[in-house]
Design an enzyme around this catalytic site. Structure first.
Site, PDB file in Angstrom:
ATOM      1  N   CYS A 201      -1.702   9.108   2.260  1.00  0.00           N
ATOM      2  CA  CYS A 201      -1.596   8.547   1.459  1.00  0.00           C
ATOM      3  C   CYS A 201      -2.517   9.013   0.511  1.00  0.00           C
ATOM      4  O   CYS A 201      -2.571   9.511  -0.629  1.00  0.00           O
ATOM      5  CB  CYS A 201      -1.781   7.098   0.382  1.00  0.00           C
ATOM      6  SG  CYS A 201      -2.853   6.748   2.573  1.00  0.00           S
TER       7      CYS A 201
ATOM      8  N   GLU B  80       1.062  -1.360  -0.042  1.00  0.00           N
ATOM      9  CA  GLU B  80       0.099   0.175  -0.363  1.00  0.00           C
ATOM     10  C   GLU B  80       1.333   1.684   0.091  1.00  0.00           C
ATOM     11  O   GLU B  80       1.549   1.519   0.527  1.00  0.00           O
ATOM     12  CB  GLU B  80      -0.635  -0.028   0.595  1.00  0.00           C
ATOM     13  CG  GLU B  80      -1.354  -1.275   1.350  1.00  0.00           C
ATOM     14  CD  GLU B  80      -2.597  -0.707   0.654  1.00  0.00           C
ATOM     15  OE1 GLU B  80      -2.944  -0.297  -0.249  1.00  0.00           O
ATOM     16  OE2 GLU B  80      -3.226  -2.260   0.264  1.00  0.00           O
TER      17      GLU B  80
END
Ligand code: NAD
Length: 491
Positions: A289, A255
């Site tokens: 993110c 991720e």
């Protein structure tokens, strides 16, 4: 400020249900992002400590895998209740280690608890699939089996949420785990270990190792005893991990970073768009993110949007309290990287219209505070448009129409999240279909996913896996096909 009521000054590892220093006896310094002062010291673990943690996880794994999933869920539910009972202490640790406000830290802790609850419930499901067979007298199904030992490596930006995202799905599937804590948030991982231990998680099921990435993370990835690796962090490190794990064909979930586009069309509700743009670009000091770092605005509303955005941005309060909009960035290296990137953008002709500097003065002295920064007149090909900075920095871009907006949104090595502001169902639908990301949002901010939904990216934002949701179960368990045959002669 005394923190003894929350965590030890020297933060140890948790290995085999016990707290221990690194074999070398060395400690690394963790600084308080608000003041720059040393907040704690964490065990500086290396291969030898990783070997011990993987050994403990391996030893505990058969019994944990042999515990029914329902019982595993009950034990994890106790961990969740433990988190609930000391929610405020956990949030206090998160706030201290990250510099985010107590309110935000509490919200994050609540999110981690919801995620734990979701996965504790999965113990009653852990579905496989039953299906038909092409052969007569045969039934086909899949069952889930634990991968074995999970190596979990996380970033510091939302530390308790990041711990929960990895640990709960890994354990419910019957794996034992070694978690490499983020070096910037050692106490958050440590306190989770304490809560889990007190809640009755058997020794060795979750081992937590502190240390630097190269010294403690890399040996975890390379360890032949680690069957699945799940990593949340930068694309650069994700690539290294994929290479190392790839050599030994270990299963990997990555991720990674994002450079997320936030599109504002000429028919957008501008008040709403500005509200969400500010939150998307600056909340958690841009250390998400999913943060919006490319604000792509139709020419027709650019001036209006820009004026309102500047007004809001200049009114933002930066500091560690509940009255502030966002706090410091996590460490001085991160701050210096951003300042240097702004300077390089200026050299390439970009115009800084807000911020661009370190905040100093009484309230911010020695803290790692970056002013909320907006930059315009940037080429889409420049580093500023293409690289992730992971801080409170966003670029503004103008486009003529929908096609240009979509094409600019997709002109990125990353593909994590994107959003569009429009009143047109046609634009909204076309954008959700065509934007190259793992998550897309209409008329709100660029944000992460809810506990039951699969989050993850395309392109350089990941390797195609999804966490959390039931999709994370595919990372932490292996499917086995089972065929059951009936012998008609024996009927
Ligand atoms: P980072 O990659 O520098 O570090 C992340 C973790 O990896 C840390 O625990 C670190 O110690 C470890 N690490 C570093 N080098 C390693 C190595 N060689 N081998 C093994 N482990 C190593 O990332 P960061 O700067 O701490 O975090 C910010 C990044 O994380 C951003 O790119 C952000 O977008 C990303 N992120 C992604 C998600 C997501 O869900 N996609 C969520 C949060 C953060």
């Amino acid at each position: 400020m005394s923190t003894e009521h929350l965590f030890p000054e020297k933060i140890p590892n948790w290995i085999g249900g016990k707290q221990c220093a690194a074999e070398s006896g060395e400690w690394l310094e963790k600084r308080n992002p608000h003041s720059g002062a040393v907040l704690s010291r964490a065990a500086r673990s290396r291969s030898v400590d990783i070997n011990a943690a993987v050994g403990a996880a391996k030893e505990a794994q058969p019994e944990w895998a042999g515990t029914t999933p329902v019982r595993r869920g009950e034990i994890l539910h106790q961990v969740v209740l433990g988190m609930q009972a000391c929610k405020r202490e956990i949030a206090e640790v998160v706030a201290l280690e990250t510099g985010k406000s107590p309110k935000e830290a509490l919200g994050e802790t609540g999110g981690a608890i919801s995620l734990g609850l979701f996965y504790a419930g999965e113990g009653q499901r852990l579905y496989g699939r039953t299906t038909t067979s092409g052969m007569a007298n045969r039934q086909a199904m899949t069952i889930r089996q634990p991968a074995g030992v999970a190596g979990l490596i996380i970033a510091a930006n939302t530390p308790i949420a990041n711990v929960a995202w990895k640990v709960f799905p890994a354990l419910i599937c019957g794996n034992t785990a070694v978690l490499k804590a983020a070096e910037d948030t050692p106490a958050t991982a440590w306190i989770f270990g304490e809560v889990a231990h007190k809640a009755g998680l058997p020794a060795g099921v979750l081992n937590i190792v502190q240390g630097w990435g190269e010294e403690a993370g890399a040996p975890l990835v390379a360890h032949p005893g680690v069957d699945v690796i799940s990593f949340t962090g930068s694309t650069e490190v994700g690539r290294l991990i994929a290479e190392i794990a790839g050599k030994r064909l270990a299963k990997v979930s990555l991720e990674l970073g994002g450079k997320n586009a936030f599109v504002v069309c000429d028919d957008a509700d501008l008040e709403q768009a500005v509200h969400w743009a500010v939150l998307s670009a600056f909340s958690n000091a841009g250390q998400r993110c999913a943060a919006a770092s490319r604000l792509i605005v139709f020419d027709a509303v650019y001036e209006d949007f820009r004026r309102r955005l500047l007004e809001r941005t200049k009114a933002l309060k930066v500091g560690p309290t509940d009255n502030d909009d966002f706090g410091p960035v996590i460490n001085v290296r991160q701050l210096e990287n951003m300042l240097a990137a702004v300077e390089r953008a200026k050299e390439h002709g970009a115009r800084v219209i807000a911020g661009g500097y370190r905040l100093t003065g009484e309230a911010h002295r020695d803290g790692f505070y970056m002013a909320p920064t907006l930059v315009e007149e940037i080429s889409p090909a420049d580093e500023f448009s293409q690289a992730e900075f992971f801080g409170p920095i966003a670029g503004l871009y103008t486009v003529d129409n929908f096609d240009e907006a979509l094409s600019l949104a997709n002109d990125s090595p990353y593909g994590l999240t994107a959003c569009i502001h429009t009143q047109s169902v046609h634009r909204a639908l076309a954008f959700t279909q065509k934007v190259q990301t793992g998550v897309v949002i209409v008329n709100a901010g660029t944000y992460g996913s809810e506990p039951h939904m699969p989050f993850g990216g395309v392109k350089n934002s990941g390797n195609g896996t999804r966490e959390p949701g039931t999709e994370a179960l595919d990372i932490y368990s292996n499917l086995k096909d089972v065929y059951l045959n009936i012998n008609p002669q024996k009927l």
